[in-house]
Write a protein that holds these residues in place. Structure first.
Motif: not given
Length: 105
Positions: A6, A8-9, A12-13
């Motif tokens: 979570e 990481d996402t 990343s965004q």
């Protein structure tokens, strides 16, 4: 290394939003400080940034050993300046990661 998918996402965004195409001339002063890192086109720039942010030494070490990540060389800097190259760039303090083609899978 245990990564939180979570987070990481989210990271990343954030990195993806902060990634921009910049002319090499705008990155020269950072290069002079030794803080610009070249990322091979076959790697995903955002994924590499996330791995560096997580201090993922195993992945970064593999990429360095394979010649896919390296500090920008004087020859690269000279070529990019002469050809007025624009590069994808993102910041993972204290580094600026650059890539000629931004790859997203």
């Amino acid at each position: 290394m245990q990564l939180n998918p979570e987070k990481d996402t989210e990271l990343s965004q954030k990195v993806n939003r902060e990634t921009a195409r910049l002319p090499w001339s705008e990155l020269m002063r950072h290069f002079a400080s030794g803080n610009v890192v070249w990322i091979a086109d076959e790697l995903d720039l955002v994924d590499v940034a996330v791995r560096i942010a997580h201090d993922d030494k195993a992945s970064v070490g593999q990429w360095m050993a394979a010649g896919q990540i390296a500090k920008v060389s004087d020859a690269q800097a000279r070529d990019w300046l002469e050809t007025d190259t624009s590069l994808w760039a993102c910041v993972v303090s204290p580094f600026i990661l650059v890539q000629q083609q931004k790859i997203r899978h």
